[in-house]
Write a protein that holds these residues in place. Structure first.
Motif, short mmCIF file in Angstrom:
data_model
loop_
_atom_site.label_atom_id
_atom_site.label_comp_id
_atom_site.label_asym_id
_atom_site.label_seq_id
_atom_site.Cartn_x
_atom_site.Cartn_y
_atom_site.Cartn_z
N GLU A 90 0.83 -1.20 0.00
CA GLU A 90 0.00 0.00 0.00
C GLU A 90 0.87 1.26 0.00
OE1 GLU A 90 -3.24 2.37 2.82
OE2 GLU A 90 -2.38 0.47 3.50
N ASN A 197 -7.86 3.93 -2.96
CA ASN A 197 -8.81 4.46 -1.99
C ASN A 197 -9.76 5.40 -2.73
OD1 ASN A 197 -8.08 3.34 0.64
ND2 ASN A 197 -6.15 4.41 0.33
N ALA A 202 -16.20 4.11 -1.12
CA ALA A 202 -16.04 4.02 0.34
C ALA A 202 -17.32 3.56 1.03
CB ALA A 202 -15.59 5.37 0.89
N GLU A 227 -14.25 10.59 2.93
CA GLU A 227 -12.97 10.10 2.41
C GLU A 227 -12.11 11.26 1.91
OE1 GLU A 227 -11.09 6.27 2.28
OE2 GLU A 227 -12.99 6.99 3.08
N GLN A 231 -8.59 12.40 3.47
CA GLN A 231 -7.40 12.45 2.64
C GLN A 231 -6.78 13.84 2.64
OE1 GLN A 231 -8.67 11.03 -1.19
NE2 GLN A 231 -8.76 8.88 -0.56
#
Length: 391
Positions: A90, A197, A202, A227, A231
């Motif tokens: 990741e 992502n 989400a 989200e 972020q």
């Protein structure tokens, strides 16, 4: 093996990478912090081959990581070896938009060797090398500078031991003939899609009882909003708003921003500040979920209902039998949701009905569900036997 001092300058790193690029494989590990951030805070990178090992400080001023990242994601001649490497992958994906390739994960390989479903690194080292690791530095503050010698020694040990473990595991896999089994698993682990992502997806991670299109549409909009906020602020999404708070707002949307002061789980200040305004904006812009995006109905989900649950339980028993006989971890063979899908009649798109999984387990799972196989006990052991299905 030569252990280098902590690398903090670009020239030394580039020279190391040039040498490692000539090796058939490298062992890789990272140390990071993410308790208080959305994005993992990369604090240390460790890498080794059978000749040399080093820890690299990604926080060092002016350090150019590009040669190292290129080695990981663009050099197809060097195999990258990790243990339980999902979070490491990741991090690399976040930095490059790619994942390391080709890839070998010793935790996945351990499942094929019957060593357990999620064998920890220290247990693997002790089992294969007979070395008991000192775990004292495991939960250290990797973001603190300067790093002390104990921290660096601990971190480098993760890759120097991995360099020894990998060839031994590979040899065992070759002897069992299971090396090819892992190719598909490594490709799945390294699929970049696993590490995206996407705010628009989400909402699928949030459990909500409603199947109303307008409620789910608001949930999708709210989850995407959260989200992006997380972020942008680099905060854990739960610090913005909890899942249950979003689910409640989706089901019972406030009529105005002022009403946010009444929502449990939100700060009263959101009734008048900018973040509250953006939340209301997300609700107002939400549209009902389309038919294509609607989740399957509960009564269509595999494994539900009394009869379906009984069949799924029988399949789980069969999985235990086949796992014991083959000495392969059950989780590598099939997941619970796949067993429930088989019980419900699904036959397409299931990994357990393809390749080695079909030969080892899938064909017997179908035979059991279709009444062509049954359990019996022989000499105190559970076995499977073929039967003639009733007309």
């Amino acid at each position: 093996m030569q252990i280098h001092p902590l690398i903090t300058d670009s020239a030394t790193l580039a020279a190391l990478v040039a040498r490692l690029a000539q090796s058939p494989f490298v062992a890789v590990d990272t140390e990071f912090m993410r308790e208080n951030t959305y994005w993992p805070d990369l604090c240390l990178i460790q890498i080794a081959d059978d000749k040399e090992a080093a820890a690299i400080d990604p926080k060092a001023k002016g350090l150019d990581l590009k040669p190292l990242l290129d080695l990981l994601v663009d050099n197809e001649d060097v195999l990258k070896v990790f243990h339980a490497g999902g979070q490491d992958l990741e991090i690399v994906y976040n930095l490059t938009g790619k994942t390391p390739h080709p890839l070998f994960d010793t935790q996945v390989a351990a499942m094929a060797l019957g060593m357990g479903e999620q064998v920890g690194y220290s247990n693997l080292v002790e089992s294969i090398l007979g070395i008991k690791l000192d775990k004292g530095a495991r939960f250290t503050d990797w973001g603190r500078r300067p790093l002390d010698k104990r921290q660096i020694d601990y971190a480098i040990g993760d890759v120097t031991h991995l360099v020894e473990i990998f060839p031994k595991m590979l040899n065992r896999l070759r002897k069992t003939g299971r090396g090819q089994w892992l190719d598909q698993e490594m490709e799945r682990l390294g699929d970049p899609a696993n590490y995206e992502n996407l705010p628009e997806q989400a909402w699928t991670r949030i459990r909500v009882p409603s199947r109303k299109a307008d409620v789910l549409g608001r949930l999708k909009a709210l989850a995407a909003w959260r989200e992006r906020e997380a972020q942008g602020k680099n905060l854990p999404r739960g610090r913005i708003a909890k899942d249950e708070t979003l689910a409640d707002i989706a089901a019972h949307p406030p009529k105005s921003q002022a009403d946010l002061a009444k929502v449990r789980g939100l700060s009263p200040s959101w009734a008048s500040n900018d973040i509250g305004g953006r939340l209301i904006g997300a609700i107002e812009a939400a549209t009902p979920l389309s038919d294509d995006e609607m989740p399957p109905r509960e009564d269509r989900k595999p494994g539900l209902g009394k009869e379906g649950a009984l069949v799924a339980d029988l399949l789980k028993l069969l999985l235990k039998v086949r796992s014991r006989e083959s000495d392969v971890a059950p989780r590598l063979i099939a997941r619970s949701d796949e067993l429930e899908a088989i019980a419900a009649g699904q036959r397409e798109g299931l990994a357990l009905l393809e390749g080695w999984r079909y030969d080892l387990f899938g064909k017997d799972a179908l035979a059991l569900v279709e009444g062509r196989m049954a359990f019996s006990v022989r000499k105190g052991r559970m076995v499977m036997s073929e039967v003639t299905p009733p007309e």
